[in-house]
Scaffold this motif. Structure first.
Motif, PDB file in Angstrom:
ATOM      1  N   LEU A   1       0.828  -1.457   0.066  1.00  0.00           N
ATOM      2  CA  LEU A   1       0.154  -0.137  -0.068  1.00  0.00           C
ATOM      3  C   LEU A   1       0.837   1.380   0.095  1.00  0.00           C
ATOM      4  O   LEU A   1       0.677   2.073  -0.844  1.00  0.00           O
ATOM      5  CB  LEU A   1      -0.891   0.014   1.172  1.00  0.00           C
ATOM      6  CG  LEU A   1      -2.357  -0.857   0.840  1.00  0.00           C
ATOM      7  CD1 LEU A   1      -3.038  -0.959   2.167  1.00  0.00           C
ATOM      8  CD2 LEU A   1      -3.143  -0.136  -0.015  1.00  0.00           C
ATOM      9  N   PRO A   2       1.817   1.503   0.988  1.00  0.00           N
ATOM     10  CA  PRO A   2       2.616   2.596   0.903  1.00  0.00           C
ATOM     11  C   PRO A   2       3.562   2.523  -0.240  1.00  0.00           C
ATOM     12  O   PRO A   2       4.020   3.683  -0.660  1.00  0.00           O
ATOM     13  CB  PRO A   2       3.396   2.562   2.280  1.00  0.00           C
ATOM     14  CG  PRO A   2       3.226   1.266   2.648  1.00  0.00           C
ATOM     15  CD  PRO A   2       2.026   0.606   2.287  1.00  0.00           C
ATOM     16  N   ALA A   3       3.965   1.379  -0.861  1.00  0.00           N
ATOM     17  CA  ALA A   3       4.908   1.296  -1.956  1.00  0.00           C
ATOM     18  C   ALA A   3       4.106   1.858  -3.147  1.00  0.00           C
ATOM     19  O   ALA A   3       5.064   2.645  -3.911  1.00  0.00           O
ATOM     20  CB  ALA A   3       5.383  -0.149  -2.162  1.00  0.00           C
ATOM     21  N   CYS A   4       2.995   1.632  -3.324  1.00  0.00           N
ATOM     22  CA  CYS A   4       2.243   2.057  -4.363  1.00  0.00           C
ATOM     23  C   CYS A   4       2.023   3.545  -4.234  1.00  0.00           C
ATOM     24  O   CYS A   4       2.325   4.484  -5.200  1.00  0.00           O
ATOM     25  CB  CYS A   4       0.891   1.498  -4.613  1.00  0.00           C
ATOM     26  SG  CYS A   4       0.536  -0.129  -4.940  1.00  0.00           S
TER      27      CYS A   4
ATOM     28  N   LEU B   1      -3.154  -1.802  -9.224  1.00  0.00           N
ATOM     29  CA  LEU B   1      -2.655  -2.462  -7.907  1.00  0.00           C
ATOM     30  C   LEU B   1      -3.038  -1.770  -6.811  1.00  0.00           C
ATOM     31  O   LEU B   1      -3.498  -2.380  -5.772  1.00  0.00           O
ATOM     32  CB  LEU B   1      -1.035  -2.653  -8.077  1.00  0.00           C
ATOM     33  CG  LEU B   1      -0.463  -3.216  -6.861  1.00  0.00           C
ATOM     34  CD1 LEU B   1      -0.969  -4.643  -6.671  1.00  0.00           C
ATOM     35  CD2 LEU B   1       1.161  -3.216  -6.847  1.00  0.00           C
ATOM     36  N   HIS B   2      -2.674  -0.529  -6.631  1.00  0.00           N
ATOM     37  CA  HIS B   2      -3.219   0.508  -5.524  1.00  0.00           C
ATOM     38  C   HIS B   2      -4.601   0.227  -5.191  1.00  0.00           C
ATOM     39  O   HIS B   2      -5.023   0.202  -4.115  1.00  0.00           O
ATOM     40  CB  HIS B   2      -2.726   1.813  -6.086  1.00  0.00           C
ATOM     41  CG  HIS B   2      -2.630   2.651  -4.569  1.00  0.00           C
ATOM     42  ND1 HIS B   2      -2.304   3.867  -4.659  1.00  0.00           N
ATOM     43  CD2 HIS B   2      -3.169   2.537  -3.537  1.00  0.00           C
ATOM     44  CE1 HIS B   2      -2.348   4.420  -3.481  1.00  0.00           C
ATOM     45  NE2 HIS B   2      -2.889   3.592  -2.576  1.00  0.00           N
ATOM     46  N   HIS B   3      -5.491   0.542  -6.227  1.00  0.00           N
ATOM     47  CA  HIS B   3      -6.740   0.515  -6.063  1.00  0.00           C
ATOM     48  C   HIS B   3      -7.456  -0.769  -5.759  1.00  0.00           C
ATOM     49  O   HIS B   3      -8.410  -0.940  -5.241  1.00  0.00           O
ATOM     50  CB  HIS B   3      -7.629   0.921  -7.434  1.00  0.00           C
ATOM     51  CG  HIS B   3      -7.432   2.498  -7.214  1.00  0.00           C
ATOM     52  ND1 HIS B   3      -6.509   3.293  -8.096  1.00  0.00           N
ATOM     53  CD2 HIS B   3      -8.357   3.495  -7.185  1.00  0.00           C
ATOM     54  CE1 HIS B   3      -6.466   4.540  -7.953  1.00  0.00           C
ATOM     55  NE2 HIS B   3      -7.641   4.706  -7.678  1.00  0.00           N
ATOM     56  N   SER B   4      -6.771  -2.084  -6.293  1.00  0.00           N
ATOM     57  CA  SER B   4      -7.030  -3.491  -5.841  1.00  0.00           C
ATOM     58  C   SER B   4      -6.826  -3.547  -4.156  1.00  0.00           C
ATOM     59  O   SER B   4      -7.506  -4.318  -3.615  1.00  0.00           O
ATOM     60  CB  SER B   4      -6.293  -4.405  -6.802  1.00  0.00           C
ATOM     61  OG  SER B   4      -6.804  -4.249  -8.076  1.00  0.00           O
TER      62      SER B   4
ATOM     63  N   LEU C   1      -6.363   8.939   1.370  1.00  0.00           N
ATOM     64  CA  LEU C   1      -7.019   8.949   2.559  1.00  0.00           C
ATOM     65  C   LEU C   1      -6.978   7.577   3.021  1.00  0.00           C
ATOM     66  O   LEU C   1      -6.865   7.095   4.196  1.00  0.00           O
ATOM     67  CB  LEU C   1      -8.347   9.663   2.572  1.00  0.00           C
ATOM     68  CG  LEU C   1      -8.925   9.529   3.867  1.00  0.00           C
ATOM     69  CD1 LEU C   1      -8.204   9.988   5.223  1.00  0.00           C
ATOM     70  CD2 LEU C   1     -10.367  10.277   3.697  1.00  0.00           C
ATOM     71  N   SER C   2      -7.788   6.465   2.191  1.00  0.00           N
ATOM     72  CA  SER C   2      -7.888   5.085   2.497  1.00  0.00           C
ATOM     73  C   SER C   2      -6.653   4.246   2.866  1.00  0.00           C
ATOM     74  O   SER C   2      -6.647   3.633   3.598  1.00  0.00           O
ATOM     75  CB  SER C   2      -8.612   4.370   1.429  1.00  0.00           C
ATOM     76  OG  SER C   2      -9.927   5.033   1.116  1.00  0.00           O
ATOM     77  N   THR C   3      -5.556   4.888   2.001  1.00  0.00           N
ATOM     78  CA  THR C   3      -4.434   4.100   2.314  1.00  0.00           C
ATOM     79  C   THR C   3      -3.888   4.347   3.730  1.00  0.00           C
ATOM     80  O   THR C   3      -3.370   3.434   4.397  1.00  0.00           O
ATOM     81  CB  THR C   3      -3.415   4.502   1.257  1.00  0.00           C
ATOM     82  OG1 THR C   3      -3.721   4.316  -0.196  1.00  0.00           O
ATOM     83  CG2 THR C   3      -1.923   3.910   1.660  1.00  0.00           C
TER      84      THR C   3
ATOM     85  N   LEU D   1     -14.816   1.056  -8.205  1.00  0.00           N
ATOM     86  CA  LEU D   1     -15.566   1.762  -9.456  1.00  0.00           C
ATOM     87  C   LEU D   1     -14.451   2.637  -9.995  1.00  0.00           C
ATOM     88  O   LEU D   1     -14.669   2.890 -11.388  1.00  0.00           O
ATOM     89  CB  LEU D   1     -16.516   2.990  -8.862  1.00  0.00           C
ATOM     90  CG  LEU D   1     -17.851   2.293  -8.072  1.00  0.00           C
ATOM     91  CD1 LEU D   1     -18.811   3.622  -7.439  1.00  0.00           C
ATOM     92  CD2 LEU D   1     -18.629   1.713  -9.252  1.00  0.00           C
ATOM     93  N   ALA D   2     -13.485   3.001  -9.419  1.00  0.00           N
ATOM     94  CA  ALA D   2     -12.431   3.557 -10.041  1.00  0.00           C
ATOM     95  C   ALA D   2     -11.511   2.763 -11.088  1.00  0.00           C
ATOM     96  O   ALA D   2     -10.981   3.168 -11.862  1.00  0.00           O
ATOM     97  CB  ALA D   2     -11.302   4.277  -9.091  1.00  0.00           C
ATOM     98  N   MET D   3     -11.648   1.580 -10.695  1.00  0.00           N
ATOM     99  CA  MET D   3     -11.169   0.582 -11.626  1.00  0.00           C
ATOM    100  C   MET D   3     -12.019   0.262 -12.853  1.00  0.00           C
ATOM    101  O   MET D   3     -11.451  -0.125 -13.993  1.00  0.00           O
ATOM    102  CB  MET D   3     -10.622  -0.783 -11.007  1.00  0.00           C
ATOM    103  CG  MET D   3      -9.614  -0.601  -9.913  1.00  0.00           C
ATOM    104  SD  MET D   3      -9.076  -2.308  -9.367  1.00  0.00           S
ATOM    105  CE  MET D   3     -10.432  -2.701  -8.125  1.00  0.00           C
ATOM    106  N   VAL D   4     -13.285   0.220 -12.592  1.00  0.00           N
ATOM    107  CA  VAL D   4     -14.081  -0.018 -13.647  1.00  0.00           C
ATOM    108  C   VAL D   4     -14.168   0.928 -14.643  1.00  0.00           C
ATOM    109  O   VAL D   4     -14.239   0.838 -15.864  1.00  0.00           O
ATOM    110  CB  VAL D   4     -15.554  -0.346 -13.035  1.00  0.00           C
ATOM    111  CG1 VAL D   4     -16.613  -0.449 -14.207  1.00  0.00           C
ATOM    112  CG2 VAL D   4     -15.505  -1.579 -12.304  1.00  0.00           C
ATOM    113  N   THR D   5     -14.033   2.308 -14.311  1.00  0.00           N
ATOM    114  CA  THR D   5     -13.974   3.480 -15.086  1.00  0.00           C
ATOM    115  C   THR D   5     -12.961   4.428 -14.689  1.00  0.00           C
ATOM    116  O   THR D   5     -13.108   5.571 -13.974  1.00  0.00           O
ATOM    117  CB  THR D   5     -15.335   4.463 -14.978  1.00  0.00           C
ATOM    118  OG1 THR D   5     -15.491   4.762 -13.552  1.00  0.00           O
ATOM    119  CG2 THR D   5     -16.519   3.620 -15.550  1.00  0.00           C
TER     120      THR D   5
END
Length: 244
Positions: A53-56, A133-136, A82-84, A112-116
């Protein structure tokens, strides 16, 4: 792979895009599968998420800096960042209310950010890999906290998180006005064509944002609400058998 101008031309729902989504769902299934396995798997999953997470987040900023693209609008003040930070805090210290917020902004919004996606680069460009990767990792971290750390969500958490996000949004909105940024997409929709593109403009844009937030939070609660109902039923059935 790290070029600013090369490997552009991202296509929505292309083979690379769909393949990435398939890998994400497979990772979710693997995470759930290992929930009742040996303790060592929990530690491996925990520290993998904790490192990635922080690596991304850091690598994204490094790439922007090294390619002379970093601007004040790249400060880590979007929901993803913020989520990270919330996830990193939860890995280090257990806190139910922090998890409530992380659950609602770290589950469906990243998906949703990955879908669009707001993306121009194609696979295997660094930006493409880092973005997906980050959003996953964020929804995967949510699953980890639920299945491995035993977190749960009460229904009242929907209102709590909606109010909390709006409180956070006030200084973010003011900051956007002062320095001309678009954190939380409170100034305008994304430049790329995403769901926010259809939210209109002016006051209607903010009304639609609020409505969408409530809908997203409500939809996000459904899976864990069903899961908790199933778990409670199992617990009652087990208790009933022990008493009979």
């Amino acid at each position: 792979m790290f070029s600013v101008t090369g490997m552009q031309g991202f296509e929505l729902f292309s083979m690379a895009h769909m393949g990435t989504l398939v890998v994400f769902f497979a990772a979710c299934c693997i995470l759930v599968y290992f929930r009742n396995k040996r303790k060592i798997y929990q530690q491996i999953i925990k520290w993998t998420l904790f490192i990635l997470l922080p690596a991304c987040e850091i690598s994204s900023h490094l790439w922007l800096i090294l390619t002379n693209q970093w601007e004040v609008g790249d400060l880590p003040l979007q929901l993803c960042s913020l989520s990270t930070f919330l996830a990193m805090y939860l890995f280090l210290k257990k806190n139910e209310k922090v998890f409530y917020l992380f659950y609602f902004i770290g589950t469906l919004p990243p998906f949703l950010a990955m879908v669009t996606p707001e993306m121009v680069y194609t696979f295997p460009h660094f930006r493409f890999i880092e973005y997906f990767l980050h959003h996953s990792l964020l929804p995967l971290a949510v699953l980890y906290f639920i299945f491995y750390e035993g977190y749960s969500i009460p229904r009242k958490a929907i209102l709590f998180c909606f109010v909390t996000v709006n409180i956070i949004a006030v200084p973010i909105y003011i900051l956007n006005q002062l320095i001309g940024t678009n954190f939380f997409y409170l100034a305008s929709p994304t430049e790329a064509k995403t769901i926010l593109t259809f939210f209109g403009s002016g006051i209607m844009y903010y009304i639609n944002l609020e409505i969408a937030a409530l809908i997203v939070f409500g939809i996000t609660y459904i899976p864990i609400g069903v899961l908790q109902r199933i778990e409670n039923k199992k617990a009652r059935d087990t208790l009933g058998k022990e008493l009979s």
